[in-house]
Design a protein around this motif. Structure first.
Motif, PDB file in Angstrom:
ATOM      1  N   ARG B 221       0.513  -1.064  -0.278  1.00  0.00           N
ATOM      2  CA  ARG B 221      -0.121  -0.308   0.502  1.00  0.00           C
ATOM      3  C   ARG B 221       0.761   1.110  -0.278  1.00  0.00           C
ATOM      4  O   ARG B 221       1.104   2.065  -1.048  1.00  0.00           O
ATOM      5  N   ALA B 247      -3.769  -4.066  -3.820  1.00  0.00           N
ATOM      6  CA  ALA B 247      -2.951  -2.887  -2.635  1.00  0.00           C
ATOM      7  C   ALA B 247      -2.385  -1.436  -3.708  1.00  0.00           C
ATOM      8  O   ALA B 247      -2.960  -0.508  -3.094  1.00  0.00           O
ATOM      9  N   LEU B 250      -5.768   0.165  -4.830  1.00  0.00           N
ATOM     10  CA  LEU B 250      -6.230   0.889  -3.913  1.00  0.00           C
ATOM     11  C   LEU B 250      -5.606   2.381  -3.557  1.00  0.00           C
ATOM     12  O   LEU B 250      -6.145   3.028  -3.079  1.00  0.00           O
ATOM     13  N   ALA B 251      -4.257   2.186  -3.252  1.00  0.00           N
ATOM     14  CA  ALA B 251      -3.438   3.044  -2.818  1.00  0.00           C
ATOM     15  C   ALA B 251      -3.540   4.198  -3.948  1.00  0.00           C
ATOM     16  O   ALA B 251      -3.191   5.342  -3.600  1.00  0.00           O
ATOM     17  N   LEU B 253      -5.732   4.588  -5.772  1.00  0.00           N
ATOM     18  CA  LEU B 253      -7.633   5.583  -5.541  1.00  0.00           C
ATOM     19  C   LEU B 253      -7.249   6.772  -4.986  1.00  0.00           C
ATOM     20  O   LEU B 253      -7.730   8.029  -5.147  1.00  0.00           O
ATOM     21  N   GLN B 254      -6.538   6.366  -3.836  1.00  0.00           N
ATOM     22  CA  GLN B 254      -6.750   7.335  -2.251  1.00  0.00           C
ATOM     23  C   GLN B 254      -5.689   8.241  -3.479  1.00  0.00           C
ATOM     24  O   GLN B 254      -6.200   8.919  -2.743  1.00  0.00           O
ATOM     25  N   GLN B 257      -7.969  10.804  -5.238  1.00  0.00           N
ATOM     26  CA  GLN B 257      -9.077  10.938  -4.487  1.00  0.00           C
ATOM     27  C   GLN B 257      -8.365  12.397  -3.444  1.00  0.00           C
ATOM     28  O   GLN B 257      -8.821  13.640  -3.752  1.00  0.00           O
ATOM     29  N   ILE B 281     -16.984   0.233  -2.392  1.00  0.00           N
ATOM     30  CA  ILE B 281     -16.000   1.372  -2.720  1.00  0.00           C
ATOM     31  C   ILE B 281     -16.389   1.474  -4.157  1.00  0.00           C
ATOM     32  O   ILE B 281     -16.406   1.136  -5.149  1.00  0.00           O
ATOM     33  N   THR B 282     -16.235   3.236  -4.088  1.00  0.00           N
ATOM     34  CA  THR B 282     -16.619   4.500  -5.499  1.00  0.00           C
ATOM     35  C   THR B 282     -15.796   4.719  -6.089  1.00  0.00           C
ATOM     36  O   THR B 282     -14.989   4.868  -5.503  1.00  0.00           O
TER      37      THR B 282
END
Lengths: 335, 335
Positions: B221, B247, B250-251, B253-254, B257, B281-282
């Motif tokens: 991550r 991992a 999604l990292a 994606l974070q 954002q 999760i959107t």
DNA sequence: GTTTGATATCGAACCGGTTCGATTATGACG
DNA sequence: CGTCATAATCGAACCGGTTCGATATCAAAC
């Protein structure tokens, strides 16, 4: 594999002396101790844990029994226990009961047959038969997470009533009054305490609770989803929902999304317990989390205390209850 | 606890006959078999697994060694293995190496001392020393997830090249050309194969790959987050990102954002491997997933085959490679 | 120079099974 | 009814340690 007899032969002492030297170096003369240590080195002797356990009637293993090893909550605790156990030359046997009391029982019996030195147990049952079962476990046992009435064992867990109360108070502060609660199984201590925290807080604030706003989510995703749906299709909808655990709360979020509700604009959401990827879930859900590392540390210390010291073994059962922590997200709107 | 001698005494036969009757009922007369069974019942005899393992030099346990038992991927496999093992009267010892080869080695040695009947191993190392270590494991062993060159063992896993290719092809179809790839550790087979699938597919489509668009996310991550940040602050940004595992994706994606990018409007995202709460999760991320249940089933069957039948023990090592599955989400936009 | 006491070491029994060669029982056959 | 192959059972050794009462050693004390 070299055996203790090989060592004895090489060091020219009896087998019993080698055994004694290895388990209690102080009771053997300096000279022979050195000879034995040297012999151990040269033949590459390593004690056979099976034979040792059989003879001693106890192994150097600790059983870890939970309902779902995949749950990060249990994962953190497991890691703490493992690290502490390794430091003290013990080994953790991880097992998963899938939340089924019968399977849990089978696991405990199996571990008992393996003569584990101790047990870290997250109880998954209730009722008299279950209580008797846990009470009759012969090895040092520390229960955690779920407090079961009638079990006189060490217990390590969080203040669940407080957890429920914290979220409720937060939502009340934001102006919410029509707050719904997706509860867990009534017979589970964590579930009933969290609900109690909600009810009591609502009560002391003088806010009446609509009985239709208390729904049963069973702590599972599927039941939580259905429960959330029941809430969302009511003519008079709640303005906020509290999920008694992460599974039901996220199921509720999913239900909202599917029905086209926006969180937090239409409905606010809060939950107890974190999930792994909470930071990429939109919105970031306001939650109350448990201090898993500290819980794990206490469990580890307690169980090894019981295992390693005679006075520890005789200690009366004790409860360790930690306060949870409030972690604000952006899933709760001020009304 | 009743021992085998209690049974022998009550049934008025020798200890060896009881042992024989229990492990090979056919070689004992009907009459004595019944007497023995009755005696077993009345004294409540249960074989001591420790003593049995010591005498036999092998236990009825199967070691399960992975880098992270909390990973749902391993969780599904574990469950399949456990169910199948229980059906065949075996017990799974779960262990977690935290992805550290040294710890993995210590675990394997410990399990070996426990005389486990077999091993399901998700390798976490590489290099000659590591290969030698795995090759020298004495018990029946099935490797899975990570294929390591030079290890001549059964292997069960997915076609990772194909997984990378599928996502790449999908994005190409949608019109993307500036596709970035957050890769895993080069020495890991899954990581390099996934990258290869990406490169090859881009190549055959005649699309040039910007070298700055290949970044290293280490499958973690934190590294994935940094890698994604490096991608996102470039003047010429990618229009799509493929995360080589969940991992790093999604990292990413974070990171998007946090920087205010919208997915998929600004940047598309796709990943390999599912996560537990992917549906909330959107946006729902487009992904390629492995058939964990089938993988687990193959691993279970293979290892018990090796354990239980003499010809299975002698079987030459074999590879089982499954095709992954494409699961569309709404994280990839048509350009 | 004994006696005494502590210290070091040993032998044997034990933990609870398995295994295999030896012995005895069974029954078919000539 | 004796012979012999086969089936049933047994005894002893073994797996690899631990433990405890007994013995051997040695130095200090009388």
């Amino acid at each position: 594999m070299a055996t203790i007899r090989d060592v004895a032969k090489l060091a020219d002492v009896s087998v019993s002396t080698v055994s004694l030297a290895l388990s209690n170096p102080g009771r053997v003369s300096q000279k022979t101790l050195e000879r034995i240590r040297e012999a151990v080195q040269t033949v590459g002797y390593v004690v056979d844990p099976l034979a040792q356990s059989l003879a001693r009637g106890r192994s150097r293993m600790i059983g870890f029994v939970v309902g779902n090893v995949g749950n990060p909550f249990f994962g953190d605790i497991r890691r703490e226990l493992e690290n502490y156990a390794i430091e003290h030359d013990h080994f953790v046997l991880i097992t998963d009961s899938s939340g089924k009391p019968e399977r849990e029982r089978a696991l405990v019996e199996h571990l008992s047959g393996l003569k584990v030195a101790g047990l870290a147990l997250a109880p998954s049952g209730h009722g008299q038969a279950y209580v008797d079962f846990v009470q009759n476990i012969k090895m040092p046992t520390v229960c955690f997470d779920q407090k079961v009435a009638g079990i006189d064992r060490d217990f390590v867990g969080s203040d669940n009533r407080l957890a429920g109360a914290m979220l409720t108070e937060h939502l009340l502060q934001l102006g919410h009054r029509r707050i719904a609660f997706i509860a867990g199984p009534k017979h589970m201590h964590t579930a009933s305490e969290r609900l109690r925290g909600f009810m009591e807080t609502m009560g002391s604030a003088g806010v009446e609770v609509n009985p239709n706003f208390i729904v049963d989510g069973q702590f599972t995703r599927s039941a939580g989803y259905e429960a959330a749906m029941r809430l969302l299709v009511q003519p008079e909808r709640p303005t906020a929902i509290i999920g008694a655990n992460n599974a039901v709360a996220l199921a509720a979020l999913q239900a909202m999304q599917e029905l086209g509700f926006n969180c937090p604009d239409d409905i606010s959401l809060a939950m107890i317990d974190d999930v792994q990827w909470s930071s990429v879930i939109t919105p970031r859900i306001t939650m109350v989390i448990q201090d898993t590392l500290k819980l794990g540390g206490i469990i580890a210390r307690r169980i090894l205390h019981r295992i390693m010291s005679p006075e520890g073994a005789a200690d009366p059962a004790q409860d360790f209850v930690l306060s949870p922590k409030f972690v604000p997200g952006n899933s709760c709107k001020k009304l």
